[in-house]
Design an enzyme around this catalytic site. Structure first.
Site, PDB file in Angstrom:
ATOM      1  N   SER A   1       0.838  -1.198   0.134  1.00  0.00           N
ATOM      2  CA  SER A   1       0.165  -0.062   0.127  1.00  0.00           C
ATOM      3  C   SER A   1       0.782   1.434   0.009  1.00  0.00           C
ATOM      4  O   SER A   1       2.121   1.159   0.178  1.00  0.00           O
ATOM      5  CB  SER A   1      -0.909  -0.106   1.060  1.00  0.00           C
ATOM      6  OG  SER A   1      -1.462   1.364   1.401  1.00  0.00           O
TER       7      SER A   1
ATOM      8  N   TYR B   1      -2.578  -1.100  10.132  1.00  0.00           N
ATOM      9  CA  TYR B   1      -2.375  -1.385   8.675  1.00  0.00           C
ATOM     10  C   TYR B   1      -1.020  -0.685   8.264  1.00  0.00           C
ATOM     11  O   TYR B   1      -0.465  -1.077   7.614  1.00  0.00           O
ATOM     12  CB  TYR B   1      -3.742  -0.497   8.243  1.00  0.00           C
ATOM     13  CG  TYR B   1      -3.780  -0.654   6.596  1.00  0.00           C
ATOM     14  CD1 TYR B   1      -4.528  -1.821   6.040  1.00  0.00           C
ATOM     15  CD2 TYR B   1      -3.280   0.270   5.835  1.00  0.00           C
ATOM     16  CE1 TYR B   1      -4.537  -1.981   4.946  1.00  0.00           C
ATOM     17  CE2 TYR B   1      -3.427  -0.019   4.342  1.00  0.00           C
ATOM     18  CZ  TYR B   1      -3.977  -1.095   3.841  1.00  0.00           C
ATOM     19  OH  TYR B   1      -3.964  -1.414   2.550  1.00  0.00           O
TER      20      TYR B   1
END
Length: 260
Positions: A142, A155
């Site tokens: 990401s 995350y």
């Protein structure tokens, strides 16, 4: 890509994972579709991929929060198809909250599914790839593997970890014909991102439109969501012979987010 390679794509019944599974099938790969559930619709997705692309595609249930199931998924795929040529670690979940309010169980689940599962599947796939003298590993990281945002401690930590894992695996396997790379998307409008919007609205005390414009796409200079097709095309490239010397790095697809 050579026809009849076998590709495992974790978390591939929707969103980015499904797009990658379809794209690899279009290149002639047999496909292992995966999720944590085991429903008729899960198996139907595999059947549809097989019919659309004239390859073999099967659905294999495995809970990516459980190390034994991660490793068993790879073993079952190798038993079914005789090889594991491509491994795409895509499974992921998200939760948004300030650090002091972040539930312990959410932290544990995100680290397990977004980071540890990739370690386990890679460890299980390496012997098969070494035996055949080639392989491609693609980890879906990401933009948050490169930079941070508030309220996403688990995350961000997991995705930073994925990049470290990617580099380490690449170095260990560099002389075995196996590459390991990561893709770092910005915001892609998937069910995962859709699920974040209400949490972001609550955390930032904003309405939906404002959250999308001022929180999600605020740092994405193009002001456009990345598409799953753009991500899947990048994955196919990294799995191709043309990418044989691309190893241990990441490909940012973020509309310029990390250019600043």
């Amino acid at each position: 890509m050579t026809a009849r390679k076998t590709a495992i794509v974790t978390g591939s019944t929707s969103g980015i994972g499904l797009a990658i599974a379809r794209a690899l099938a279009a290149e002639g790969c047999n496909i292992v579709v995966n999720s944590f559930s085991d429903t008729e619709s899960d198996h139907a997705i595999a059947k549809e991929i097989a019919a659309d692309h004239e390859v073999e595609a099967v659905y294999m249930q495995a809970d990516m929060s459980k190390p034994a199931e991660c490793r068993s998924l790879v073993a079952k795929a190798a038993e079914r198809f005789g090889s594991v040529d491509v491994l795409v670690n895509n499974a992921g979940i998200q939760y948004v909250a300030p650090v002091e309010d972040f539930p312990m169980e959410k932290w544990d689940a995100i680290i397990a599914i977004n980071l540890s599962s990739a370690f386990h599947t890679i460890a299980a796939a390496i012997p098969f790839m070494k035996k055949q003298g080639k392989g491609r590993i693609v980890n879906i990281a990401s933009v948050h593997g490169l930079v941070a945002s508030p309220f996403k401690s688990a995350y961000v930590s997991a995705k930073h970890g994925i990049l470290g894992l990617t580099k380490t695996v690449a170095l260990e396997l560099a002389t075995f014909g196996i590459t390991c790379n990561a893709i770092c998307p910005g915001y892609v409008l998937t069910p995962l991102v859709e699920g974040q919007i209400p949490d972001q609205m609550k955390a930032h005390k904003m309405d939906r439109e404002t959250v999308v414009r001022e929180v999600m796409l605020e740092k994405q200079p193009t002001k456009e969501f990345v598409t799953v097709g753009q991500i899947s095309a990048a994955a196919v490239f990294l799995c191709s012979d043309a990418a044989a010397q691309i190893n241990g790095t990441h490909l940012s697809i973020d509309g310029g987010w990390t250019a600043a």
